[in-house]
Design a protein around this motif. Sequence first.
Motif, PDB file in Angstrom:
ATOM      1  N   ARG A   1      44.536  10.764 -27.424  1.00 15.86           N
ATOM      2  CA  ARG A   1      43.630  11.904 -27.578  1.00 15.86           C
ATOM      3  C   ARG A   1      42.199  11.378 -27.692  1.00 15.86           C
ATOM      4  O   ARG A   1      41.965  10.269 -28.182  1.00 15.86           O
ATOM      5  CB  ARG A   1      43.984  12.719 -28.824  1.00 15.86           C
ATOM      6  CG  ARG A   1      45.341  13.397 -28.748  1.00 15.86           C
ATOM      7  CD  ARG A   1      45.624  14.225 -29.986  1.00 15.86           C
ATOM      8  NE  ARG A   1      45.676  13.389 -31.184  1.00 15.86           N
ATOM      9  CZ  ARG A   1      44.722  13.307 -32.091  1.00 15.86           C
ATOM     10  NH1 ARG A   1      43.581  13.980 -31.942  1.00 15.86           N
ATOM     11  NH2 ARG A   1      44.857  12.523 -33.158  1.00 15.86           N
ATOM     12  N   PHE A   2      41.256  12.220 -27.276  1.00 13.53           N
ATOM     13  CA  PHE A   2      39.846  11.854 -27.341  1.00 13.53           C
ATOM     14  C   PHE A   2      39.212  12.430 -28.605  1.00 13.53           C
ATOM     15  O   PHE A   2      39.340  13.620 -28.884  1.00 13.53           O
ATOM     16  CB  PHE A   2      39.096  12.360 -26.103  1.00 13.53           C
ATOM     17  CG  PHE A   2      39.255  11.482 -24.905  1.00 13.53           C
ATOM     18  CD1 PHE A   2      38.320  10.500 -24.615  1.00 13.53           C
ATOM     19  CD2 PHE A   2      40.361  11.611 -24.073  1.00 13.53           C
ATOM     20  CE1 PHE A   2      38.475   9.673 -23.518  1.00 13.53           C
ATOM     21  CE2 PHE A   2      40.529  10.793 -22.978  1.00 13.53           C
ATOM     22  CZ  PHE A   2      39.587   9.825 -22.699  1.00 13.53           C
ATOM     23  N   ARG A   3      38.578  11.550 -29.362  1.00 15.00           N
ATOM     24  CA  ARG A   3      37.814  12.005 -30.516  1.00 15.00           C
ATOM     25  C   ARG A   3      36.502  12.633 -30.076  1.00 15.00           C
ATOM     26  O   ARG A   3      36.045  13.622 -30.653  1.00 15.00           O
ATOM     27  CB  ARG A   3      37.541  10.810 -31.442  1.00 15.00           C
ATOM     28  CG  ARG A   3      36.986  11.183 -32.795  1.00 15.00           C
ATOM     29  CD  ARG A   3      36.929   9.955 -33.688  1.00 15.00           C
ATOM     30  NE  ARG A   3      35.814   9.079 -33.355  1.00 15.00           N
ATOM     31  CZ  ARG A   3      35.620   7.883 -33.901  1.00 15.00           C
ATOM     32  NH1 ARG A   3      36.495   7.429 -34.779  1.00 15.00           N
ATOM     33  NH2 ARG A   3      34.591   7.144 -33.560  1.00 15.00           N
ATOM     34  N   GLU A   4      35.919  12.053 -29.050  1.00 13.88           N
ATOM     35  CA  GLU A   4      34.693  12.576 -28.440  1.00 13.88           C
ATOM     36  C   GLU A   4      34.716  12.262 -26.953  1.00 13.88           C
ATOM     37  O   GLU A   4      35.326  11.293 -26.511  1.00 13.88           O
ATOM     38  CB  GLU A   4      33.434  11.926 -29.051  1.00 13.88           C
ATOM     39  CG  GLU A   4      33.230  12.131 -30.526  1.00 13.88           C
ATOM     40  CD  GLU A   4      31.984  11.397 -31.009  1.00 13.88           C
ATOM     41  OE1 GLU A   4      30.885  11.699 -30.515  1.00 13.88           O
ATOM     42  OE2 GLU A   4      32.143  10.499 -31.857  1.00 13.88           O
ATOM     43  N   GLY A   5      34.019  13.070 -26.167  1.00 18.36           N
ATOM     44  CA  GLY A   5      33.814  12.771 -24.759  1.00 18.36           C
ATOM     45  C   GLY A   5      35.058  12.938 -23.915  1.00 18.36           C
ATOM     46  O   GLY A   5      35.972  13.707 -24.229  1.00 18.36           O
TER      47      GLY A   5
END
Length: 423
Positions: A135-139
Amino acid sequence: MSRGFLLGLAWRSAWNRRFTLALTVCSIALSTFMLLGVERARTDLRSSFSSAVSGTDLIVGARTGSVQLLLYSVFHVGAATNNIRWSSVEALQRLRGVAWVVPLSLGDSHQGFPVLGTSDGYFEHFRYGEQQPLRFREGQRFRDLYDAVVGAEVADRLGYRIGQRITLAHGTGSASLGADHADKPFVVSGILARTGTPVDRTVHVSLQAMEAIHVDWVAGAPLPGRRIGAEETRRMQLQPQNVTAALVGLHNRAAVFSVQRQVNNFADEPLLSILPGVALDELWDVVGVGEQALLLMSGLVAVVSMAGLMSVVLAGLNERRRELAVLRAVGASLHHVLLLLTLEGLLLTLAGIAAGVVALAACVLALGPWLQSAFGLGLRLGEPTPLQWLSLAGLLLAGWLASLLPGWRAYRLSLADGLSPRI
């Protein structure tokens, strides 16, 4: 005399010697902390090893050892003996039963962190833990040629944010010194959520980007007098010629041995395919020697603690001869005296075990996040393992046995010996 009275008497007697006995309690607490802590670290470390990759049926690389292939492809430790050709990767994809293939290209680094060149399929198919996706925390994943996706530890350790420019280096460790790809900077396009796996310590770029930064390099060194700029490489054919390894997923796991046999007998070049779970067990057998040494050390600490308990109770007998003789004079039987001293030993052991358990829980809660970020070891509070229960029972039994000898010694002291005045 009732057992409740004896229990209270044992407690009051121990309280009168609390400063001396406190040292014994601390010693038992230390042995409890070490025994349970080593077992907790062993269990969670093995879980971290096992959770590094899941959902991948086979790992394919050049012919080498299975543990070495696992180390450099999943844990990014060490280096490959050889690469595999891109045509072999395409042939893997065409094998019957193969659902997907994710190529991996290693060999570069960024401030000590490994750089992994891969495809978009990496973010779709890579799993860790209990089949958890990335999963992406940001971007987001890389869209431009010079986009980079960094792991959570890389971002936190180096303070990176979306849009920040970074420079990769050729080689790993000391080999990367003075070999920066400064003419082709990257931009951080995404930061992955923390996984507790080597993904957190990895910089991810596309396979085409790995080719782009090496178009003017030959045999690990830049071509003298020829530099190809970042924009010029965009117009070039950046199809990779070879990769380090590949992750393979199957339509049906029942076909894993059939596909593995086909890969190992591949005619175009010597390849090796391994089952991640089997290779992880082999790797654990290698690193498990240190675990056994720690368990042995913890056991020795426990033995020393029990010896200390026995020494303290024996040393106190000489001071308590009158006390024990008075108990005998007011009606306490030899059985009661023996029970009194064993109860005291059990109280001390229980207090030490309780203090050790509380200390371990506090350390896990306080140091768990730091261990996760610094070493990727996720310690957590959970149900005691069978070995932990066995360790606690062993400590309690050892404490009781350690108090038997002083009890037997007191049992043999005569009433007159305790009541006669000392010269």
